[in-house]
Design a protein around this motif. Structure first.
Motif, short mmCIF file in Angstrom:
data_model
loop_
_atom_site.label_atom_id
_atom_site.label_comp_id
_atom_site.label_asym_id
_atom_site.label_seq_id
_atom_site.Cartn_x
_atom_site.Cartn_y
_atom_site.Cartn_z
N ARG A 67 0.97 -1.23 0.09
CA ARG A 67 0.22 0.02 0.06
C ARG A 67 0.74 1.31 0.15
O ARG A 67 1.93 1.43 0.70
CB ARG A 67 -0.87 0.02 1.21
CG ARG A 67 -1.92 -1.05 1.03
CD ARG A 67 -3.03 -0.57 2.26
NE ARG A 67 -3.89 -1.77 2.21
CZ ARG A 67 -5.01 -1.78 3.18
NH1 ARG A 67 -4.85 -1.04 4.38
NH2 ARG A 67 -5.99 -2.62 2.99
N PRO A 68 0.39 2.22 -0.74
CA PRO A 68 1.11 3.59 -0.58
C PRO A 68 1.02 3.82 0.79
O PRO A 68 0.24 3.76 1.54
CB PRO A 68 0.61 4.47 -1.76
CG PRO A 68 -0.40 3.39 -2.39
CD PRO A 68 -0.88 2.25 -1.54
N PRO A 69 2.16 4.80 1.00
CA PRO A 69 1.95 5.52 2.25
C PRO A 69 0.84 6.32 2.80
O PRO A 69 0.78 6.34 4.07
CB PRO A 69 3.34 6.64 2.40
CG PRO A 69 3.89 6.31 1.15
CD PRO A 69 3.06 5.55 0.20
N HIS A 70 0.22 6.90 1.85
CA HIS A 70 -0.96 7.63 2.34
C HIS A 70 -2.26 6.78 2.84
O HIS A 70 -3.16 7.22 3.23
CB HIS A 70 -1.35 8.35 1.33
CG HIS A 70 -1.82 7.95 0.26
ND1 HIS A 70 -0.86 7.56 -0.82
CD2 HIS A 70 -3.07 7.35 -0.53
CE1 HIS A 70 -1.69 6.85 -1.87
NE2 HIS A 70 -3.13 6.87 -1.56
N TYR A 71 -2.24 5.47 2.86
CA TYR A 71 -3.11 4.87 3.47
C TYR A 71 -3.17 4.53 4.92
O TYR A 71 -2.32 4.34 5.54
CB TYR A 71 -3.02 3.25 2.82
CG TYR A 71 -3.89 3.06 1.53
CD1 TYR A 71 -5.41 2.74 1.56
CD2 TYR A 71 -3.23 3.58 0.24
CE1 TYR A 71 -5.89 2.77 0.16
CE2 TYR A 71 -4.02 3.32 -0.93
CZ TYR A 71 -5.19 3.07 -0.94
OH TYR A 71 -6.01 2.94 -2.11
#
Length: 71
Positions: A67-71
């Motif tokens: 998952r990208p860091p903004h999740y």
């Protein structure tokens, strides 16, 4: 049964038949519209799948499945 009764029944049946024919034509029209829309959506879905596959192929398998860091 008198002739007037028979004539009234025949008239009633003709009215019902005309009503059913009208409904049939309306329903047929709707079904044809839906079929056209369904075919369009199928073409769009196929094109989208092909585009996703091309993008996936061009990016390769080196991408992490995180998952990208903004999740």
């Amino acid at each position: 049964m008198s002739e007037n009764d028979a004539q009234a029944r025949l008239t009633k049946l003709e009215e019902r038949l005309a009503f059913l024919e009208q409904n049939y034509e309306q329903l047929n029209s709707v079904v044809l519209e839906q079929q056209t829309e369904l075919e369009k959506l199928r073409r769009e879905l196929t094109a989208s799948r092909e585009q996703v596959q091309r993008l996936s192929d061009s990016l390769g398998e080196d991408l992490p499945h995180e998952r990208p860091p903004h999740y």
